[in-house]
Design a protein around this motif. Structure first.
Motif, PDB file in Angstrom:
ATOM      1  N   LEU A  32       2.058  25.360  46.052  1.00 11.51           N
ATOM      2  CA  LEU A  32       2.047  23.972  46.518  1.00 11.51           C
ATOM      3  C   LEU A  32       2.519  23.884  47.960  1.00 11.51           C
ATOM      4  CD1 LEU A  32       1.670  20.967  45.935  1.00 11.51           C
ATOM      5  CD2 LEU A  32       3.992  20.927  44.990  1.00 11.51           C
ATOM      6  N   VAL A  33       3.544  24.638  48.314  1.00 14.23           N
ATOM      7  CA  VAL A  33       4.041  24.640  49.690  1.00 14.23           C
ATOM      8  C   VAL A  33       2.956  25.129  50.653  1.00 14.23           C
ATOM      9  CG1 VAL A  33       5.663  25.747  51.286  1.00 14.23           C
ATOM     10  CG2 VAL A  33       6.477  24.859  49.092  1.00 14.23           C
ATOM     11  N   VAL A  34       2.286  26.223  50.302  1.00 12.99           N
ATOM     12  CA  VAL A  34       1.228  26.772  51.155  1.00 12.99           C
ATOM     13  C   VAL A  34       0.099  25.759  51.335  1.00 12.99           C
ATOM     14  CG1 VAL A  34      -0.590  28.522  51.286  1.00 12.99           C
ATOM     15  CG2 VAL A  34       1.728  29.174  50.635  1.00 12.99           C
ATOM     16  N   MET A  35      -0.308  25.118  50.243  1.00 12.35           N
ATOM     17  CA  MET A  35      -1.404  24.164  50.319  1.00 12.35           C
ATOM     18  C   MET A  35      -1.046  22.953  51.174  1.00 12.35           C
ATOM     19  SD  MET A  35      -3.631  22.489  47.195  1.00 12.35           S
ATOM     20  CE  MET A  35      -4.277  24.102  46.726  1.00 12.35           C
ATOM     21  N   ILE A  54       7.109  29.933  37.785  1.00 11.96           N
ATOM     22  CA  ILE A  54       7.504  28.619  38.294  1.00 11.96           C
ATOM     23  C   ILE A  54       7.631  28.645  39.808  1.00 11.96           C
ATOM     24  CG2 ILE A  54       9.275  26.822  38.204  1.00 11.96           C
ATOM     25  CD1 ILE A  54       9.951  27.864  35.379  1.00 11.96           C
ATOM     26  N   TYR A  55       8.301  29.657  40.328  1.00 11.08           N
ATOM     27  CA  TYR A  55       8.495  29.728  41.776  1.00 11.08           C
ATOM     28  C   TYR A  55       7.180  30.004  42.509  1.00 11.08           C
ATOM     29  CZ  TYR A  55      13.546  29.494  41.249  1.00 11.08           C
ATOM     30  OH  TYR A  55      14.821  29.070  40.973  1.00 11.08           O
ATOM     31  N   SER A  56       6.294  30.790  41.920  1.00  6.27           N
ATOM     32  CA  SER A  56       4.995  31.018  42.556  1.00  6.27           C
ATOM     33  C   SER A  56       4.151  29.756  42.534  1.00  6.27           C
ATOM     34  CB  SER A  56       4.254  32.161  41.851  1.00  6.27           C
ATOM     35  OG  SER A  56       3.980  31.845  40.490  1.00  6.27           O
ATOM     36  N   THR A  57       4.301  28.932  41.474  1.00  7.10           N
ATOM     37  CA  THR A  57       3.600  27.649  41.414  1.00  7.10           C
ATOM     38  C   THR A  57       4.046  26.743  42.552  1.00  7.10           C
ATOM     39  OG1 THR A  57       3.326  27.748  39.011  1.00  7.10           O
ATOM     40  CG2 THR A  57       3.249  25.572  40.029  1.00  7.10           C
ATOM     41  N   LEU A 100      12.622  20.434  44.507  1.00 11.33           N
ATOM     42  CA  LEU A 100      12.579  20.981  43.155  1.00 11.33           C
ATOM     43  C   LEU A 100      13.054  22.428  43.127  1.00 11.33           C
ATOM     44  CD1 LEU A 100      11.897  20.433  40.231  1.00 11.33           C
ATOM     45  CD2 LEU A 100       9.531  21.089  40.698  1.00 11.33           C
ATOM     46  N   VAL A 101      12.773  23.192  44.178  1.00 10.48           N
ATOM     47  CA  VAL A 101      13.237  24.578  44.238  1.00 10.48           C
ATOM     48  C   VAL A 101      14.754  24.635  44.107  1.00 10.48           C
ATOM     49  CG1 VAL A 101      13.522  26.568  45.762  1.00 10.48           C
ATOM     50  CG2 VAL A 101      11.282  25.507  45.528  1.00 10.48           C
ATOM     51  N   PHE A 102      15.442  23.746  44.811  1.00 16.22           N
ATOM     52  CA  PHE A 102      16.903  23.722  44.741  1.00 16.22           C
ATOM     53  C   PHE A 102      17.387  23.193  43.383  1.00 16.22           C
ATOM     54  CE2 PHE A 102      16.157  23.679  49.331  1.00 16.22           C
ATOM     55  CZ  PHE A 102      17.033  24.685  49.746  1.00 16.22           C
ATOM     56  N   CYS A 103      16.634  22.248  42.802  1.00 21.85           N
ATOM     57  CA  CYS A 103      17.037  21.687  41.515  1.00 21.85           C
ATOM     58  C   CYS A 103      16.861  22.675  40.365  1.00 21.85           C
ATOM     59  CB  CYS A 103      16.231  20.424  41.213  1.00 21.85           C
ATOM     60  SG  CYS A 103      16.618  19.030  42.298  1.00 21.85           S
ATOM     61  N   LEU A 104      15.941  23.608  40.516  1.00 22.09           N
ATOM     62  CA  LEU A 104      15.666  24.553  39.429  1.00 22.09           C
ATOM     63  C   LEU A 104      16.873  25.423  39.095  1.00 22.09           C
ATOM     64  CD1 LEU A 104      12.031  25.775  40.219  1.00 22.09           C
ATOM     65  CD2 LEU A 104      12.773  24.324  38.330  1.00 22.09           C
TER      66      LEU A 104
END
Length: 223
Positions: A133-136, A126-129, A110-114
């Protein structure tokens, strides 16, 4: 089709309102009691309704890529917070590992799709959200390296962290949508409150483990 879309939006609002009301009881009440378990199950059911209607709306009626990250984060937080209680005796299972890996891959994609999506919300939000998720998910994958410690102590903090975060992710989505004139504060403000509560509860149980242990073990037996 427009009528179905409006019905889906209405159902989404109803489920979200119920989730925010029901979630207050297990968060503010006695941990491990009958009310905690009952309202916790109802909160999860209402959250599932929020997420199902959101996915349906995004995929069928009105795709908004910038909201996918919030949906992914809320889904995973609620799932993993619930599983922290269910797997307390055994530790994380292969199912937990596969779901964490799937959420991690989805967030990276999704990061690349944004880059190709019109961002209505503040990009930093959005990027911090997605970063959260990545950290969790990385933490959840790392748990397999310290299962004994997780079973003995860390599972209860997992449950608190993820369920409180799931609740305030819903609140953030609500305030960010209905109070756009206060962006970005309406988007990240509830998350700041949620993290403050996570830290507060975590310190409480770390400093008074004997007071917390019976209540949280009761959750595991009866959830």
């Amino acid at each position: 089709m427009d009528l179905l879309h409006q019905f889906n939006i209405g159902l989404h609002i109803v489920c979200g309102t119920l989730a925010m009301l029901l979630g207050l009881v297990p968060m503010a009440g006695r941990k491990g009691g009958a009310s905690h378990r009952r309202f916790g199950r109802w909160f999860l059911a209402a959250t599932a309704g929020v997420l199902l209607t959101a996915v349906l709306g995004l995929a069928v009626f009105d795709f908004r890529g910038y909201l996918v990250g919030i949906v992914l984060l809320s889904v995973y937080q609620a799932w993993s917070g619930y599983r922290a209680v269910r797997t307390r005796a055994t530790g994380p299972t292969r199912l937990d590992g596969w779901v964490a890996a799937g959420a991690l891959v989805s967030s990276v994609v999704l990061v690349f799709c944004l880059k190709a999506i019109e961002l209505v919300w503040t990009p930093g939000i959005i990027y911090s959200t997605l970063g959260a998720l990545v950290v969790m998910t990385l933490y959840d994958l790392a748990r397999f390296r310290f299962v004994p410690l997780w079973r003995r102590t860390l599972w209860r903090y997992d449950h608190l962290w993820k369920m409180i975060s799931a609740y305030f992710a819903l609140v953030s989505a609500f305030t960010g949508t209905v109070l756009p004139q206060y962006k970005p504060y309406s988007q990240f403000g509830p998350s700041v409150v949620g993290m403050t509560l996570v830290l507060g509860f975590g310190l409480y149980y770390a400093l008074r483990p004997d007071a917390s242990k019976p209540d949280l073990i009761t959750i595991n037996r009866s959830f």
